[in-house]
Structure formats: C-alpha cells, structure tokens
Write a protein that holds these residues in place. Sequence first.
Motif, PDB file in Angstrom:
ATOM      1  N   VAL A  79      -1.952  13.473 -55.421  1.00 29.52           N
ATOM      2  CA  VAL A  79      -1.172  12.556 -56.372  1.00 29.52           C
ATOM      3  C   VAL A  79      -1.370  11.311 -55.621  1.00 29.52           C
ATOM      4  N   ALA A  80      -1.141  11.178 -54.125  1.00 29.64           N
ATOM      5  CA  ALA A  80      -1.347  10.174 -53.418  1.00 29.64           C
ATOM      6  C   ALA A  80      -2.772   9.366 -53.680  1.00 29.64           C
ATOM      7  N   TYR A  81      -3.854  10.127 -53.560  1.00 30.35           N
ATOM      8  CA  TYR A  81      -5.004   9.941 -53.617  1.00 30.35           C
ATOM      9  C   TYR A  81      -5.516   9.044 -54.800  1.00 30.35           C
ATOM     10  N   MET A  82      -5.311   9.789 -56.040  1.00 30.58           N
ATOM     11  CA  MET A  82      -5.406   9.374 -57.244  1.00 30.58           C
ATOM     12  C   MET A  82      -4.553   7.847 -57.462  1.00 30.58           C
ATOM     13  N   THR A  83      -3.526   7.929 -57.090  1.00 31.71           N
ATOM     14  CA  THR A  83      -2.528   6.725 -57.293  1.00 31.71           C
ATOM     15  C   THR A  83      -3.009   5.559 -56.353  1.00 31.71           C
ATOM     16  N   GLU A  84      -3.449   5.783 -55.103  1.00 31.73           N
ATOM     17  CA  GLU A  84      -4.188   4.703 -54.257  1.00 31.73           C
ATOM     18  C   GLU A  84      -5.373   4.245 -55.088  1.00 31.73           C
ATOM     19  N   GLN A  85      -6.162   5.019 -55.769  1.00 31.12           N
ATOM     20  CA  GLN A  85      -7.477   4.590 -56.313  1.00 31.12           C
ATOM     21  C   GLN A  85      -7.089   3.257 -57.282  1.00 31.12           C
ATOM     22  N   LEU A  86      -5.822   3.546 -58.163  1.00 25.88           N
ATOM     23  CA  LEU A  86      -5.732   2.650 -59.195  1.00 25.88           C
ATOM     24  C   LEU A  86      -5.329   1.398 -58.598  1.00 25.88           C
ATOM     25  N   GLN A  87      -5.132   1.268 -57.502  1.00 27.07           N
ATOM     26  CA  GLN A  87      -4.765  -0.121 -56.687  1.00 27.07           C
ATOM     27  C   GLN A  87      -3.710  -0.691 -57.636  1.00 27.07           C
ATOM     28  N   LEU A  88      -2.510  -0.226 -57.795  1.00 26.77           N
ATOM     29  CA  LEU A  88      -1.558  -0.721 -58.519  1.00 26.77           C
ATOM     30  C   LEU A  88      -0.538  -2.015 -57.692  1.00 26.77           C
ATOM     31  N   THR A  89      -0.214  -3.050 -58.550  1.00 23.54           N
ATOM     32  CA  THR A  89       0.456  -4.136 -57.984  1.00 23.54           C
ATOM     33  C   THR A  89       2.111  -4.222 -58.231  1.00 23.54           C
ATOM     34  N   GLY A  90       2.438  -3.538 -59.273  1.00 20.36           N
ATOM     35  CA  GLY A  90       3.695  -3.672 -59.995  1.00 20.36           C
ATOM     36  C   GLY A  90       3.707  -4.235 -61.268  1.00 20.36           C
ATOM     37  N   THR A  91       2.509  -4.698 -61.767  1.00 22.18           N
ATOM     38  CA  THR A  91       2.493  -5.662 -63.067  1.00 22.18           C
ATOM     39  C   THR A  91       1.765  -4.764 -64.051  1.00 22.18           C
ATOM     40  N   GLU A  92       1.117  -3.648 -63.856  1.00 26.16           N
ATOM     41  CA  GLU A  92       0.479  -3.078 -64.854  1.00 26.16           C
ATOM     42  C   GLU A  92       1.029  -2.069 -65.796  1.00 26.16           C
ATOM     43  N   LYS A  93       0.374  -1.827 -66.844  1.00 26.75           N
ATOM     44  CA  LYS A  93       0.663  -0.853 -67.930  1.00 26.75           C
ATOM     45  C   LYS A  93      -0.141   0.243 -67.715  1.00 26.75           C
ATOM     46  N   VAL A  94       0.245   1.504 -67.606  1.00 27.92           N
ATOM     47  CA  VAL A  94      -0.415   2.452 -67.091  1.00 27.92           C
ATOM     48  C   VAL A  94      -0.484   3.636 -68.213  1.00 27.92           C
ATOM     49  N   LEU A  95      -1.579   4.364 -68.330  1.00 30.76           N
ATOM     50  CA  LEU A  95      -1.568   5.477 -69.295  1.00 30.76           C
ATOM     51  C   LEU A  95      -1.683   6.522 -68.381  1.00 30.76           C
ATOM     52  N   GLU A  96      -0.848   7.798 -68.697  1.00 31.93           N
ATOM     53  CA  GLU A  96      -1.216   9.103 -67.960  1.00 31.93           C
ATOM     54  C   GLU A  96      -1.254  10.159 -69.012  1.00 31.93           C
ATOM     55  N   ILE A  97      -2.368  10.837 -68.702  1.00 33.95           N
ATOM     56  CA  ILE A  97      -2.407  12.188 -69.773  1.00 33.95           C
ATOM     57  C   ILE A  97      -2.234  13.433 -68.982  1.00 33.95           C
ATOM     58  N   GLY A  98      -1.175  14.170 -69.150  1.00 39.33           N
ATOM     59  CA  GLY A  98      -0.970  15.506 -68.518  1.00 39.33           C
ATOM     60  C   GLY A  98       0.456  15.190 -67.567  1.00 39.33           C
ATOM     61  N   THR A  99       1.508  14.954 -68.360  1.00 37.06           N
ATOM     62  CA  THR A  99       2.817  14.620 -67.493  1.00 37.06           C
ATOM     63  C   THR A  99       2.938  15.796 -66.803  1.00 37.06           C
ATOM     64  N   GLY A 100       2.820  16.999 -67.233  1.00 38.60           N
ATOM     65  CA  GLY A 100       3.514  18.151 -66.336  1.00 38.60           C
ATOM     66  C   GLY A 100       4.924  18.253 -65.965  1.00 38.60           C
TER      67      GLY A 100
END
Length: 233
Positions: A79-100
């Motif tokens: 979870v941490a690895y994938m999130t870091e790869q997205l380089q989010l700063t707080g302004t983004e609109k994100v789509l996630e597939i597979g809420t689980g």
Amino acid sequence: MIFMTASKHQDDDARFAALRKSMVAEQIKARGITDPRVLEAMEKVPRHKFLPPHLWEEAYDDGPLPIGYGQTISQPYVVAYMTEQLQLTGTEKVLEIGTGSGYQTAILAELAKEVYSIEIVPELGHRAARILKELGYTNVHVRIGDGYRGWPEEAPFDAILLAAAPDHIPQPLLDQLKEGGRMILPVGEFYQDLVLIRKTEEGIIKESKIPVRFVPMRGEAEKHPKSSSDKKR
Ligand code: SAH
C-alpha cells in the motif's frame, strides 16, 4: 462499568497506535519508503478498523489478510509503495479500482483532494463506504461496479491505482488519466509486475517496478484478449 469500557478503548487506541508506529519503522521505512506524507498517513490510518474484530490483533503484521468474498486487504508495505509512486501532494483527483476493505482508499484520502473508488463486490463496497464515513472521510466516493471502464463522469484523473490485476492495461483507464498523471497497477496472471505508467507530452512511459501478487481483476478485464504490447518485455 461505563468508565472502564471507555478507558479500555483508550488503551486499545494507544496500543494500536504503538503497533502502527513499529509497522511504519520496521516494514515501511526500513524497506526504503521515504515520502514523509506517505509515512505520516500510514502512521495515522487505523488499519484494524477495516478488518473484522477477530483480526484486529494481526492488523499491523507484515502481510495481506482475508476480508471475505475471497478478497484480501493488501500488505501495508505494498500500500505504501504504490501510494508513494503516485507522488500525491494534496491537490489531486484520484481513481482507485478495487476498494476492498477501504484501507488503501483511506490512505489515498489522506494524501489527495478527492478519491473515487470502484468495487465490484457490493458487500465489500458498502462495508468500506460505511467504515470510511465512520472515520470521518468526506472526500471519498465509492461506487459499486466493474472498474474496467473507469468513472468517465469524473475523468480525467491525476492518479489511478488498481488493487486487482488485469493481464493487460485497460485502455479506458489509460484514456481517463490526465497528461502529467501517474497510474500504478499490477499486470499479469499468476506472476504479476507492478507497473508504473506516466502520461507525458511525448506519450506513455511504462516501467515495471517490483513483482507482486494481487487478486485477478474480474469482469470485463477477463474478456479482452491481451495485446502483444502488454506481454512481458
Ligand atoms: N487495497 C484493497 C485491496 C482489495 S483486494 C485493500 O487493501 O483492502 C482487490 C479488490 O478488487 C477486491 O475487493 C475485488 O473484489 C476488487 N475487484 C476485482 N475486480 C474488480 C473490478 N473489475 N472492478 C472493481 N473492483 C474489482
């Protein structure tokens, strides 16, 4: 009696917070995750609350756990690895597939502006939406359905994350990624690669990062034949 119950809850909160701190130090930081915002979110989000109570004691262990319907909550490090790869700063609109379970959704909600998440198993999607609401997340939108075609009404997205593995990169999701945006997904059948996609002015850049094991992406993803460009290089 009521007083005792309240103080037991506080003890539990403190104990789980301490377990989270060790989880971040030993599983996340020790393996090279450095983005301070990602580390902070991992230390903050109560992973146990996304699990049934009988699994709370294992919530901060180094692995995936069952959440019912044959699905799993992802390993904290992944979870941490994938999130870091997205380089989010707080302004983004994100789509996630597979809420689980909704755990990864909460991490994204801590780090981005709005999170749109699609889950194909209705019971899981409803449960995750309820827990996220109870925890106070107001920037999360959960939809039940097949995520293969994304969420066109809300596109384009700055970042897209898949928690289930297709054997090819879904074109509709690529189309819904903003220029300058990043998408992270597991691709493959039994053996999968975590693939980072960047949409640049010059075109799409694909990079295989680490080997992973996710549940297969169900629905339309299973019907499309894989194209030659998706085969392992
Ligand atoms: N990050 C989540 C991982 C859940 S496992 C967590 O930590 O809890 C992956 C999830 O993807 C499962 O809940 C599964 O039902 C869902 N899924 C599989 N195929 C899907 C599809 N086509 N659209 C939406 N969700 C899908």
